[in-house]
Design a protein around this motif. Structure first.
Motif, PDB file in Angstrom:
ATOM      1  N   GLU A   1      25.613  52.777  36.447  1.00  0.00           N
ATOM      2  CA  GLU A   1      25.813  53.719  36.598  1.00  0.00           C
ATOM      3  C   GLU A   1      24.307  53.877  36.779  1.00  0.00           C
ATOM      4  OE1 GLU A   1      26.943  57.100  32.682  1.00  0.00           O
ATOM      5  OE2 GLU A   1      26.884  54.816  32.312  1.00  0.00           O
ATOM      6  N   GLY A   2      24.398  55.160  37.711  1.00  0.00           N
ATOM      7  CA  GLY A   2      22.678  55.476  37.173  1.00  0.00           C
ATOM      8  C   GLY A   2      21.965  54.823  38.654  1.00  0.00           C
ATOM      9  N   LEU A   3      22.715  54.309  39.124  1.00  0.00           N
ATOM     10  CA  LEU A   3      21.414  53.014  39.775  1.00  0.00           C
ATOM     11  C   LEU A   3      21.948  52.943  40.948  1.00  0.00           C
ATOM     12  CD1 LEU A   3      22.003  49.769  38.201  1.00  0.00           C
ATOM     13  CD2 LEU A   3      19.827  51.611  37.516  1.00  0.00           C
ATOM     14  N   VAL A   4      21.319  52.349  42.175  1.00  0.00           N
ATOM     15  CA  VAL A   4      21.242  52.815  43.799  1.00  0.00           C
ATOM     16  C   VAL A   4      20.680  51.122  43.985  1.00  0.00           C
ATOM     17  CG1 VAL A   4      20.441  53.485  45.826  1.00  0.00           C
ATOM     18  CG2 VAL A   4      19.754  54.805  43.820  1.00  0.00           C
ATOM     19  N   CYS A   5      22.023  50.533  44.689  1.00  0.00           N
ATOM     20  CA  CYS A   5      21.789  49.661  44.776  1.00  0.00           C
ATOM     21  C   CYS A   5      22.367  48.771  46.151  1.00  0.00           C
ATOM     22  CB  CYS A   5      23.475  48.307  43.709  1.00  0.00           C
ATOM     23  SG  CYS A   5      22.747  49.186  41.962  1.00  0.00           S
ATOM     24  N   VAL A   6      22.064  47.691  46.435  1.00  0.00           N
ATOM     25  CA  VAL A   6      22.698  47.764  48.231  1.00  0.00           C
ATOM     26  C   VAL A   6      22.786  46.509  48.126  1.00  0.00           C
ATOM     27  CG1 VAL A   6      19.878  47.988  49.241  1.00  0.00           C
ATOM     28  CG2 VAL A   6      21.976  47.784  50.563  1.00  0.00           C
ATOM     29  N   ASP A   7      23.664  45.743  48.927  1.00  0.00           N
ATOM     30  CA  ASP A   7      23.934  44.576  48.945  1.00  0.00           C
ATOM     31  C   ASP A   7      24.662  43.960  49.775  1.00  0.00           C
ATOM     32  OD1 ASP A   7      23.171  42.147  47.801  1.00  0.00           O
ATOM     33  OD2 ASP A   7      24.047  41.343  47.108  1.00  0.00           O
TER      34      ASP A   7
END
Length: 338
Positions: free
Chosen positions: A151-157
């Protein structure tokens, strides 16, 4: 290195005028600004981080929090560190590497000192202490990895679940109905690293959907442990015809050596896929089909997302890199029962 005094001397203006021109805090005549710009270019002057912080401008530095643990596999870890640094340099950014095990104190330190424009988070755990710190700091940040609470985060993978499903799909398409999985060491799962459980759970889910029998083993890095893991898989799946390797390069090499010692041919007797490998698999004998884990894919995107946040807020998101499959000839239909 040229200083602000040198710029002022060459431009024929005061130091304060150079400071105003560089910070944009006061209106400067176009002719004066041009002389200062020409002097900056001529001298190759770049204001230091402290001066940029005082002026309230960007530092052109990202903090990269990438702590080392006892279970850290250094070659893969450093491949991601290097990929972040190269992507950052392409945008004229430098990287401040935070490697201490207690990473939260380092994050607070660099954020409170305004030393960096943003934070990039590596080696993400499912329950990661840095998540709360990032939310608290409000500094632009990108996670390369997916914590449990996004929640509220920017993630990439990489999409590890899709990678596992791709491995199952390739093997079932070839006719395999009994597939083993060799994973990372038990300590990696116990520490809560985010990606090994994602692949493992994706493997079990995809196999169950296809009605495929499975078994899972987690060897340590030494040869005897790898040998015991293979024995465990064959005890659980006496008819195992395919094997997926989601583990370090040294473990995969040991698997191939043991299969060869036992007279098991790949792919004639056992089909093998190297899944989410951050290394090349064409040096194995034989070369292995692979679903590659390319550090630059997620790291380049992470840097882009960090730069977007420096310019202004962006919507929280989780971006998953689709997996791709490289054929090297290590899959074949199951051998007929004798």
């Amino acid at each position: 290195m040229a200083s602000i005094h040198d710029v002022a001397r060459v431009a024929g203006v005061s130091i304060s005028t150079v400071s105003y021109a560089l910070s944009g805090k006061r209106s400067i005549a176009d002719s004066t600004r041009l002389r200062i710009t020409n002097a900056v270019e001529q001298l190759g002057y770049r204001p230091n981080a402290g001066a940029r912080m005082l002026a309230g401008t960007r530092t052109n530095i990202f903090a990269l929090t990438a702590p080392f643990h006892a279970e850290t596999y250094a070659p893969a870890h450093m491949a991601f560190v290097l990929a972040v640094a190269q992507a950052a340099r392409a945008h004229d950014y430098d990287v401040l590497l935070l490697t201490q095990d207690e990473a939260t104190s380092g994050l607070r330190r660099v954020a409170s000192s305004r030393l960096v424009d943003g934070i990039i988070v590596l080696d993400v755990a499912a329950e990661d202490d840095r998540v709360g710190v990032i939310r608290e700091l409000g500094t632009p940040a990108v996670f390369i990895g997916i914590p449990r609470d996004t929640e509220g985060l920017v993630c990439v993978d990489l999409d590890f679940e899709a990678a596992a499903a791709l491995a199952i799909s390739r093997l079932t398409d070839a006719g395999h109905r009994s597939i083993g999985l060799i994973g990372h060491s038990p300590g990696v799962y116990a520490r809560g690293s985010n990606f090994p459980p994602r692949f493992r759970d994706g493997f079990f889910s995809a196999a169950a959907a296809e009605g495929v029998a499975t078994a899972f083993a987690m060897p340590e890095r030494d040869g005897p442990s790898v040998r015991a893991a293979l024995d465990e898989l064959y005890r659980t799946l006496p008819g195992m015809t395919a094997l997926v390797l989601h583990c370090e390069e040294t473990v995969q090499a040991a698997v191939m050596d043991i299969l060869r010692e036992r007279g098991l041919r790949v792919p004639q007797d056992l089909s093998v896929i190297s899944a989410c490998a951050s290394f090349e698999t064409d040096h194995f004998e034989p070369a292995l089909d692979t679903i590659p884990l390319v550090a630059a894919d997620s790291c380049t995107r992470a840097v882009e997302l960090a730069i977007e946040q420096v310019a202004g807020p962006i919507a929280p998101r989780v971006e998953l890199v689709p997996p791709r499959y490289l054929e090297r000839g290590s899959i074949a239909p199951p051998a007929p029962l004798r």
